[in-house]
Design a protein around this motif. Sequence first.
Motif, PDB file in Angstrom:
ATOM      1  N   THR A  48       0.798  -1.259   0.035  1.00 31.18           N
ATOM      2  CA  THR A  48       0.006  -0.251   0.004  1.00 31.18           C
ATOM      3  C   THR A  48       0.967   1.398  -0.034  1.00 31.18           C
ATOM      4  O   THR A  48       0.517   2.201  -0.720  1.00 31.18           O
ATOM      5  CB  THR A  48      -0.911  -0.125   1.175  1.00 31.18           C
ATOM      6  N   ALA A  49       1.702   1.194   0.801  1.00 31.72           N
ATOM      7  CA  ALA A  49       2.774   2.404   0.793  1.00 31.72           C
ATOM      8  C   ALA A  49       3.468   2.669  -0.484  1.00 31.72           C
ATOM      9  O   ALA A  49       3.763   3.772  -0.962  1.00 31.72           O
ATOM     10  CB  ALA A  49       3.743   2.135   1.855  1.00 31.72           C
ATOM     11  N   LYS A  52       1.068   4.161  -2.990  1.00 32.34           N
ATOM     12  CA  LYS A  52       0.774   5.562  -2.436  1.00 32.34           C
ATOM     13  C   LYS A  52       1.876   6.487  -3.238  1.00 32.34           C
ATOM     14  O   LYS A  52       1.844   7.481  -3.706  1.00 32.34           O
ATOM     15  CB  LYS A  52       0.637   5.712  -1.057  1.00 32.34           C
ATOM     16  N   THR A  53       3.297   5.828  -3.156  1.00 33.20           N
ATOM     17  CA  THR A  53       4.433   6.634  -3.696  1.00 33.20           C
ATOM     18  C   THR A  53       4.266   6.690  -5.268  1.00 33.20           C
ATOM     19  O   THR A  53       4.597   7.680  -5.759  1.00 33.20           O
ATOM     20  CB  THR A  53       5.602   5.822  -2.967  1.00 33.20           C
ATOM     21  N   GLN A  56       1.451   9.191  -6.163  1.00 36.74           N
ATOM     22  CA  GLN A  56       2.071  10.551  -5.863  1.00 36.74           C
ATOM     23  C   GLN A  56       3.039  10.700  -7.017  1.00 36.74           C
ATOM     24  O   GLN A  56       3.007  11.987  -7.313  1.00 36.74           O
ATOM     25  CB  GLN A  56       2.630  10.657  -4.433  1.00 36.74           C
TER      26      GLN A  56
END
Length: 67
Positions: A48-49, A52-53, A56
């Motif tokens: 998930t992280a 998100k990166t 972004q």
Amino acid sequence: MFFDKILTKIFGTANERLIKRLMPIVNQISAMEPEIKKLSDEELRAKTAAFKTRIQARLEASRTPTR
């Protein structure tokens, strides 16, 4: 009225055309399910992280004017 029915028979409704376009994406996502099911909670959090990166970075790249 009759002409509309003929066109719908040939080309389908707007919803049917949308579903037809989306089905390849749905199939790709479904194919990933077995791999994702194997991940632990911590591995899912890490994914998930990472997502998100990536999102972004793409958003920032799309906002940056190209020369």
